[in-house]
Motif scaffolding. Sequence first.
Motif, short mmCIF file in Angstrom:
data_model
loop_
_atom_site.label_atom_id
_atom_site.label_comp_id
_atom_site.label_asym_id
_atom_site.label_seq_id
_atom_site.Cartn_x
_atom_site.Cartn_y
_atom_site.Cartn_z
N HIS A 1 29.99 16.79 -61.81
CA HIS A 1 29.26 15.59 -61.41
C HIS A 1 28.48 15.02 -62.58
N VAL A 2 27.95 15.90 -63.44
CA VAL A 2 27.22 15.45 -64.61
C VAL A 2 28.13 14.59 -65.50
N SER A 3 29.38 15.04 -65.67
CA SER A 3 30.33 14.28 -66.49
C SER A 3 30.67 12.94 -65.84
N MET A 4 30.93 12.96 -64.54
CA MET A 4 31.34 11.72 -63.85
C MET A 4 30.23 10.71 -63.76
N ALA A 5 29.02 11.17 -63.43
CA ALA A 5 27.91 10.23 -63.23
C ALA A 5 27.12 9.99 -64.50
N GLY A 6 26.96 11.05 -65.31
CA GLY A 6 26.07 10.95 -66.45
C GLY A 6 26.62 10.17 -67.62
N ILE A 7 27.89 10.42 -67.99
CA ILE A 7 28.43 9.76 -69.18
C ILE A 7 28.52 8.25 -68.99
N PRO A 8 28.99 7.74 -67.85
CA PRO A 8 28.95 6.28 -67.67
C PRO A 8 27.54 5.71 -67.67
N THR A 9 26.57 6.47 -67.17
CA THR A 9 25.18 5.98 -67.22
C THR A 9 24.68 5.92 -68.65
N GLU A 10 25.04 6.93 -69.45
CA GLU A 10 24.70 6.87 -70.88
C GLU A 10 25.26 5.60 -71.51
N ALA A 11 26.52 5.32 -71.19
CA ALA A 11 27.18 4.12 -71.73
C ALA A 11 26.45 2.86 -71.30
N SER A 12 26.03 2.82 -70.04
CA SER A 12 25.35 1.64 -69.52
C SER A 12 23.98 1.43 -70.18
N ILE A 13 23.26 2.53 -70.39
CA ILE A 13 21.95 2.41 -71.04
C ILE A 13 22.13 1.95 -72.49
N LEU A 14 23.11 2.52 -73.18
CA LEU A 14 23.37 2.10 -74.56
C LEU A 14 23.73 0.62 -74.63
N ASP A 15 24.52 0.17 -73.67
CA ASP A 15 24.89 -1.25 -73.64
C ASP A 15 23.65 -2.13 -73.48
N LEU A 16 22.76 -1.72 -72.60
CA LEU A 16 21.56 -2.52 -72.32
C LEU A 16 20.61 -2.53 -73.52
N VAL A 17 20.30 -1.36 -74.08
CA VAL A 17 19.32 -1.32 -75.15
C VAL A 17 19.89 -1.89 -76.46
N PRO B 1 21.42 14.89 -68.99
CA PRO B 1 21.73 16.32 -68.96
C PRO B 1 21.97 16.87 -67.55
N PRO B 2 22.52 18.09 -67.49
CA PRO B 2 22.76 18.73 -66.19
C PRO B 2 21.50 18.89 -65.34
N ALA B 3 20.35 19.03 -65.99
CA ALA B 3 19.10 19.21 -65.24
C ALA B 3 18.84 18.08 -64.26
N GLY B 4 19.35 16.89 -64.56
CA GLY B 4 19.19 15.75 -63.67
C GLY B 4 20.45 15.41 -62.90
N GLY B 5 21.43 16.30 -62.96
CA GLY B 5 22.69 16.06 -62.25
C GLY B 5 23.46 14.87 -62.78
N GLY B 6 23.11 14.40 -63.97
CA GLY B 6 23.78 13.24 -64.54
C GLY B 6 23.16 11.92 -64.14
N LYS B 7 22.27 11.92 -63.16
CA LYS B 7 21.71 10.67 -62.65
C LYS B 7 20.20 10.57 -62.79
N LEU B 8 19.47 11.67 -62.60
CA LEU B 8 18.02 11.60 -62.45
C LEU B 8 17.27 11.62 -63.78
#
Length: 490
Positions: free
Chosen positions: A327-343, A357-364
């Motif tokens: 779940h970290v890979s599925m949710a986290g990596i696209p969120t990283e991409a989205s934040i990078l795009d925004l900033v 990171p896994p500590a937030g399950g990829g989302k938190l």
Amino acid sequence: MSTPYDLRKVLAELQEMPGEYHETNLEVDPHAELSGVYRYIGAGGTVKRPTQEGPTMMFNNVKGFPDTRVLIGIIASRDRVGKILHHDPKHLGRLLKDSVQNPVKPIKVSKAEAPAQEVVHLATDEGFDIRKILAAPTNTEYDAGPYITMGVVFGSDPDKTMSDVTIHRMVLEDEDTIGMYIMPGGRHIGHFQKQYETLNKPMPITINIGLDPAISIGTTFEPPTTPLGYNELWVAGALRQEPVQLVDGVAVDEVGIARSEFIIEAEILPYETIQEDINTNTGKAMPEFPGYNGDANPAVNVVKVKAITHRKDRPIMQTTIGPSEEHVSMAGIPTEASILDLVDKAIPGKVTNVYNPPAGGGKLMSILQIHKENEADEGIQRQAALLALSAFKELKTVILVDDDVDIFDMNDVMWTLNTRFQGDQDIIVLPGMRNHPLDPSERPEYNPTSIRFRGMSSKTILDGTVPFDLKDDFIRAEFKEVPDWEKYLK
């Protein structure tokens, strides 16, 4: 011409890489045991300890399903995702960001070219029962039933002008009924479904199982990065530099992913819901990404299955454990991409990398690596955190670190919070905001001061960056560079 990418092509590549793939012929029960076994071998994430990061695993002998195999954990490792996508795992966020900006749209192929339709089961066939065709596991003994956890739902608006793909939790309720939880807000499939309800019509969908991980990861992008009308299959096409292949359904007016292992063709019924745990009454759904068993929903959407098609050569039922590294890979990596795009658009060059990171399950949770060049950059790090929190409501905690910190090493991150951080001045708390409803601390009983309704939360920024004017006092100990250090291991 090479074979297009699909799950089997990826598995063939992984089998050539030591430690990335394992299969067993020992019999395993899909009810709780299969997930229980993989918990020890490779689940990781926020799964209850003991767990670890390990190989993806194929179960060849699944009790009750002699003609089906079950695969779990194919992207339950960031390093493995990097190998699958042929890219540096530390820069997958930028890879996905670039893929969103350079989409490759799907193409339609004939039924003869679609391995997913080699075998056809129609709901009108005598003895049709989805529970006997799909080896959907239960993660725990308390689950509401067997769950499809890695099924990509493809749907379109009523006029067929827009389409989208999303992943939902889907429980097998009876021989032709699936209960689907569509989280309110943000999911375009839910938007389309409401349009169909306005017309009092069922919404045709396909549920595609057993896919190239490029599809599974690309699917989990959300607004604002991929707005209404942007189908995330375009991202998967860009990642592979080849279009995803689609095929017309055999029983519904919708397309499926032609190189899937299984395609479920179905309709979401208008204005009909079902108790998620109607067969068990445990009060629980399944384990979710924060690490807790999710509560059963009293009213999930009713999905009526019209057909199931699959490959003829021992099709692969793909599954995951809700709180796992997958779940970290599925949710986290696209969120990283989205934040990078925004900033990158708002404050270019100041955020060098992002890690969920896994500590937030990829989302938190997000860790932002900040580059300060001069005194005018002081404070820019907190602006970056606010940008991330404002755009992605499921973020709860943002940690800011300098660019000499390895954001993928939690010891390095925590070192920062112990040597470059003072709690009374470097903690910023934003109360009364919206967050993910699966966080069990987000309830009025937990904090009646700022949480009025379930799903609200305080957001926290931990600023571990050194003030620019004190930069010279925080230089890490320098060691001699030894380029050929590995020779000492031989």
